[in-house]
Design a protein around this motif. Structure first.
Motif, PDB file in Angstrom:
ATOM      1  N   GLU A  35       0.817  -1.205   0.000  1.00 50.08           N
ATOM      2  CA  GLU A  35       0.000   0.000   0.000  1.00 50.08           C
ATOM      3  C   GLU A  35       0.857   1.264   0.000  1.00 50.08           C
ATOM      4  OE1 GLU A  35      -2.361  -0.657   3.447  1.00 50.08           O
ATOM      5  OE2 GLU A  35      -3.717  -2.064   2.447  1.00 50.08           O
ATOM      6  N   LYS A  36       1.854   1.287   0.869  1.00 43.98           N
ATOM      7  CA  LYS A  36       2.771   2.423   0.936  1.00 43.98           C
ATOM      8  C   LYS A  36       4.162   1.866   1.251  1.00 43.98           C
ATOM      9  CE  LYS A  36       3.308   7.040   2.980  1.00 43.98           C
ATOM     10  NZ  LYS A  36       2.742   8.037   3.913  1.00 43.98           N
ATOM     11  N   ILE A  37       5.147   2.210   0.418  1.00 43.90           N
ATOM     12  CA  ILE A  37       6.460   1.581   0.526  1.00 43.90           C
ATOM     13  C   ILE A  37       7.586   2.608   0.588  1.00 43.90           C
ATOM     14  CG2 ILE A  37       6.721   1.345  -1.989  1.00 43.90           C
ATOM     15  CD1 ILE A  37       8.024  -1.434  -1.406  1.00 43.90           C
ATOM     16  N   LEU A  38       8.566   2.330   1.455  1.00 42.58           N
ATOM     17  CA  LEU A  38       9.781   3.145   1.522  1.00 42.58           C
ATOM     18  C   LEU A  38      10.864   2.412   0.743  1.00 42.58           C
ATOM     19  CD1 LEU A  38      11.318   5.594   2.808  1.00 42.58           C
ATOM     20  CD2 LEU A  38      12.063   3.988   4.590  1.00 42.58           C
ATOM     21  N   ILE A  39      11.566   3.130  -0.129  1.00 46.93           N
ATOM     22  CA  ILE A  39      12.588   2.531  -0.987  1.00 46.93           C
ATOM     23  C   ILE A  39      13.972   2.933  -0.490  1.00 46.93           C
ATOM     24  CG2 ILE A  39      13.500   2.410  -3.346  1.00 46.93           C
ATOM     25  CD1 ILE A  39      10.605   3.289  -4.218  1.00 46.93           C
ATOM     26  N   ILE A  40      14.788   1.931  -0.139  1.00 46.31           N
ATOM     27  CA  ILE A  40      16.143   2.183   0.365  1.00 46.31           C
ATOM     28  C   ILE A  40      17.164   1.488  -0.525  1.00 46.31           C
ATOM     29  CG2 ILE A  40      17.721   2.006   2.326  1.00 46.31           C
ATOM     30  CD1 ILE A  40      15.291   1.686   4.151  1.00 46.31           C
ATOM     31  N   GLY A  41      18.082   2.262  -1.093  1.00 42.61           N
ATOM     32  CA  GLY A  41      19.167   1.699  -1.882  1.00 42.61           C
ATOM     33  C   GLY A  41      20.447   1.744  -1.061  1.00 42.61           C
ATOM     34  N   MET A  42      21.052   0.579  -0.802  1.00 40.42           N
ATOM     35  CA  MET A  42      22.270   0.519   0.009  1.00 40.42           C
ATOM     36  C   MET A  42      23.475   0.363  -0.915  1.00 40.42           C
ATOM     37  SD  MET A  42      21.051  -1.852   3.241  1.00 40.42           S
ATOM     38  CE  MET A  42      22.358  -1.250   4.324  1.00 40.42           C
ATOM     39  N   THR A  43      24.199   1.449  -1.141  1.00 40.42           N
ATOM     40  CA  THR A  43      25.372   1.452  -1.999  1.00 40.42           C
ATOM     41  C   THR A  43      26.226   2.670  -1.670  1.00 40.42           C
ATOM     42  OG1 THR A  43      26.131   1.694  -4.291  1.00 40.42           O
ATOM     43  CG2 THR A  43      23.980   2.614  -3.757  1.00 40.42           C
ATOM     44  N   PRO A  44      27.540   2.556  -1.808  1.00 35.54           N
ATOM     45  CA  PRO A  44      28.399   3.729  -1.599  1.00 35.54           C
ATOM     46  C   PRO A  44      28.332   4.701  -2.771  1.00 35.54           C
ATOM     47  CG  PRO A  44      29.713   1.843  -2.250  1.00 35.54           C
ATOM     48  CD  PRO A  44      28.321   1.329  -2.016  1.00 35.54           C
ATOM     49  N   LEU A  45      27.709   4.272  -3.874  1.00 29.16           N
ATOM     50  CA  LEU A  45      27.580   5.133  -5.058  1.00 29.16           C
ATOM     51  C   LEU A  45      26.374   6.048  -4.874  1.00 29.16           C
ATOM     52  CD1 LEU A  45      28.164   2.354  -7.747  1.00 29.16           C
ATOM     53  CD2 LEU A  45      29.855   3.934  -6.812  1.00 29.16           C
ATOM     54  N   THR A  46      26.598   7.246  -4.341  1.00 26.94           N
ATOM     55  CA  THR A  46      25.517   8.167  -3.994  1.00 26.94           C
ATOM     56  C   THR A  46      24.628   8.491  -5.185  1.00 26.94           C
ATOM     57  OG1 THR A  46      26.936   9.169  -2.309  1.00 26.94           O
ATOM     58  CG2 THR A  46      24.971  10.397  -2.963  1.00 26.94           C
ATOM     59  N   GLU A  47      25.247   8.758  -6.338  1.00 25.58           N
ATOM     60  CA  GLU A  47      24.466   9.097  -7.531  1.00 25.58           C
ATOM     61  C   GLU A  47      23.576   7.931  -7.933  1.00 25.58           C
ATOM     62  OE1 GLU A  47      25.137  10.551 -12.179  1.00 25.58           O
ATOM     63  OE2 GLU A  47      26.856  10.236 -10.860  1.00 25.58           O
ATOM     64  N   ARG A  49      22.409   5.584  -5.938  1.00 20.39           N
ATOM     65  CA  ARG A  49      21.355   5.417  -4.937  1.00 20.39           C
ATOM     66  C   ARG A  49      20.196   6.383  -5.170  1.00 20.39           C
ATOM     67  NH1 ARG A  49      21.581   7.238   1.414  1.00 20.39           N
ATOM     68  NH2 ARG A  49      19.413   6.696   1.893  1.00 20.39           N
ATOM     69  N   GLU A  50      20.497   7.646  -5.317  1.00 20.64           N
ATOM     70  CA  GLU A  50      19.453   8.649  -5.484  1.00 20.64           C
ATOM     71  C   GLU A  50      18.647   8.411  -6.760  1.00 20.64           C
ATOM     72  OE1 GLU A  50      21.182  12.493  -5.214  1.00 20.64           O
ATOM     73  OE2 GLU A  50      21.738  12.300  -3.099  1.00 20.64           O
ATOM     74  N   SER A  51      19.350   8.123  -7.849  1.00 23.02           N
ATOM     75  CA  SER A  51      18.672   7.901  -9.123  1.00 23.02           C
ATOM     76  C   SER A  51      17.819   6.640  -9.079  1.00 23.02           C
ATOM     77  CB  SER A  51      19.703   7.803 -10.250  1.00 23.02           C
ATOM     78  OG  SER A  51      19.064   7.687 -11.500  1.00 23.02           O
ATOM     79  N   PHE A  52      18.345   5.574  -8.470  1.00 19.58           N
ATOM     80  CA  PHE A  52      17.596   4.322  -8.350  1.00 19.58           C
ATOM     81  C   PHE A  52      16.337   4.515  -7.519  1.00 19.58           C
ATOM     82  CE2 PHE A  52      16.855   0.783  -5.326  1.00 19.58           C
ATOM     83  CZ  PHE A  52      16.273  -0.124  -6.206  1.00 19.58           C
ATOM     84  N   GLU A  53      16.474   5.132  -6.357  1.00 19.68           N
ATOM     85  CA  GLU A  53      15.332   5.297  -5.464  1.00 19.68           C
ATOM     86  C   GLU A  53      14.233   6.149  -6.095  1.00 19.68           C
ATOM     87  OE1 GLU A  53      17.619   4.948  -1.126  1.00 19.68           O
ATOM     88  OE2 GLU A  53      16.432   6.725  -1.608  1.00 19.68           O
ATOM     89  N   THR A  54      14.605   7.265  -6.714  1.00 19.33           N
ATOM     90  CA  THR A  54      13.592   8.147  -7.303  1.00 19.33           C
ATOM     91  C   THR A  54      12.960   7.518  -8.550  1.00 19.33           C
ATOM     92  OG1 THR A  54      15.368   9.342  -8.484  1.00 19.33           O
ATOM     93  CG2 THR A  54      14.593  10.267  -6.408  1.00 19.33           C
ATOM     94  N   SER A  55      13.746   6.763  -9.330  1.00 14.42           N
ATOM     95  CA  SER A  55      13.205   6.095 -10.522  1.00 14.42           C
ATOM     96  C   SER A  55      12.204   5.015 -10.122  1.00 14.42           C
ATOM     97  CB  SER A  55      14.325   5.469 -11.356  1.00 14.42           C
ATOM     98  OG  SER A  55      15.176   6.456 -11.881  1.00 14.42           O
ATOM     99  N   LEU A  56      12.558   4.236  -9.100  1.00  8.94           N
ATOM    100  CA  LEU A  56      11.656   3.177  -8.648  1.00  8.94           C
ATOM    101  C   LEU A  56      10.419   3.760  -7.973  1.00  8.94           C
ATOM    102  CD1 LEU A  56      11.262   0.159  -8.554  1.00  8.94           C
ATOM    103  CD2 LEU A  56      12.569   0.078  -6.418  1.00  8.94           C
ATOM    104  N   GLU A  57      10.593   4.878  -7.289  1.00  8.65           N
ATOM    105  CA  GLU A  57       9.457   5.578  -6.682  1.00  8.65           C
ATOM    106  C   GLU A  57       8.424   5.928  -7.753  1.00  8.65           C
ATOM    107  OE1 GLU A  57      10.028   9.061  -3.864  1.00  8.65           O
ATOM    108  OE2 GLU A  57       9.192  10.084  -5.600  1.00  8.65           O
ATOM    109  N   LYS A  58       8.888   6.442  -8.882  1.00  7.84           N
ATOM    110  CA  LYS A  58       7.985   6.805  -9.987  1.00  7.84           C
ATOM    111  C   LYS A  58       7.262   5.588 -10.541  1.00  7.84           C
ATOM    112  CE  LYS A  58      10.723  10.804 -11.444  1.00  7.84           C
ATOM    113  NZ  LYS A  58      11.602  11.363 -12.511  1.00  7.84           N
ATOM    114  N   GLU A  59       7.996   4.460 -10.667  1.00  6.98           N
ATOM    115  CA  GLU A  59       7.389   3.244 -11.214  1.00  6.98           C
ATOM    116  C   GLU A  59       6.310   2.694 -10.296  1.00  6.98           C
ATOM    117  OE1 GLU A  59       7.697   1.769 -14.215  1.00  6.98           O
ATOM    118  OE2 GLU A  59       8.840   3.585 -14.685  1.00  6.98           O
ATOM    119  N   PHE A  60       6.548   2.718  -8.993  1.00  5.19           N
ATOM    120  CA  PHE A  60       5.522   2.260  -8.055  1.00  5.19           C
ATOM    121  C   PHE A  60       4.280   3.145  -8.162  1.00  5.19           C
ATOM    122  CE2 PHE A  60       8.714  -0.211  -5.584  1.00  5.19           C
ATOM    123  CZ  PHE A  60       7.975  -1.377  -5.428  1.00  5.19           C
TER     124      PHE A  60
END
Length: 205
Positions: A35-47, A49-60
């Protein structure tokens, strides 16, 4: 749609350097609804992580699921690599109060060869009891040096939050990223494959 998804999965795997290794869900019957999900990307690659989380947020959100990237809500609550169990307990209380019922945790680790990959799969395969234990045990990933790696192995897990739930692990999948050169393109392929896998396994409607 059920018959189209295997073709999509095959196409995504064949036409990119992003490959689904395997996925599974402990639920054989009806799965809890996200119903409502928090997306956490665990990686030292900051760029990444941010791009992955926001892209997946849009898809959900495209699939009618309320979602939020952790970079938007966790900066003041957790310090990557230093979070305590108390902080994670407070985070879970906050998420429940805000109406979240699931957390997606995606880990990126470095591997260099087929042998290393099999070893990585074996070591990561153990299911953690909750997103808190998974996050706490693996938060050192944020500080790993993975520069120059040719292959990344990723493991994505979705956990339910209600404490009275017998099983907290809702879904888990492994995806390999081989020789990722263009971050944006790699993330798009990664997210597309992840979403298609979730749909195929009946986790995302």
């Amino acid at each position: 749609m059920r018959y189209i998804l295997p073709v999509i999965l095959l196409f995504l795997t064949a036409c990119s350097s992003t490959r689904l290794v395997e996925s599974h869900s402990p639920y054989r019957a009806e799965k809890p609804k996200i119903e409502k999900i928090l997306i956490i990307g665990m990686t030292p690659l900051t760029e990444f992580r941010e791009s992955f989380e926001t892209s997946l947020e849009k898809e959900f959100k495209k699939n009618n699921v309320e979602a939020m990237a952790s970079v938007r809500v966790m900066e003041d609550m957790l310090v990557p690599g230093e979070s305590t169990e108390k902080q994670l307990n407070n985070l879970e209380k906050y998420l429940l109060k805000e109406g979240y019922n699931t957390v997606l945790l995606s880990k990126i680790v470095q591997v260099e060869s087929h042998k290393d990959l099999r070893s990585s799969l074996f070591n990561l395969k153990g299911s953690y009891r909750s997103f808190k234990s998974d996050y706490y045990s693996n938060q050192g990933i944020f500080h790993e040096d993975i520069n120059g790696s040719k292959t990344y192995h990723t493991q994505t897990s979705i956990y339910t939050l209600p404490k009275d739930r017998q099983r907290e692990l809702l879904w888990q999948g492994e995806i390999d990223l081989k020789n990722p050169k263009k971050i944006k393109k790699t993330i798009n392929q990664y997210v597309d494959l992840l979403v298609a896998s979730l749909k195929w396994d009946g986790v995302l409607q």
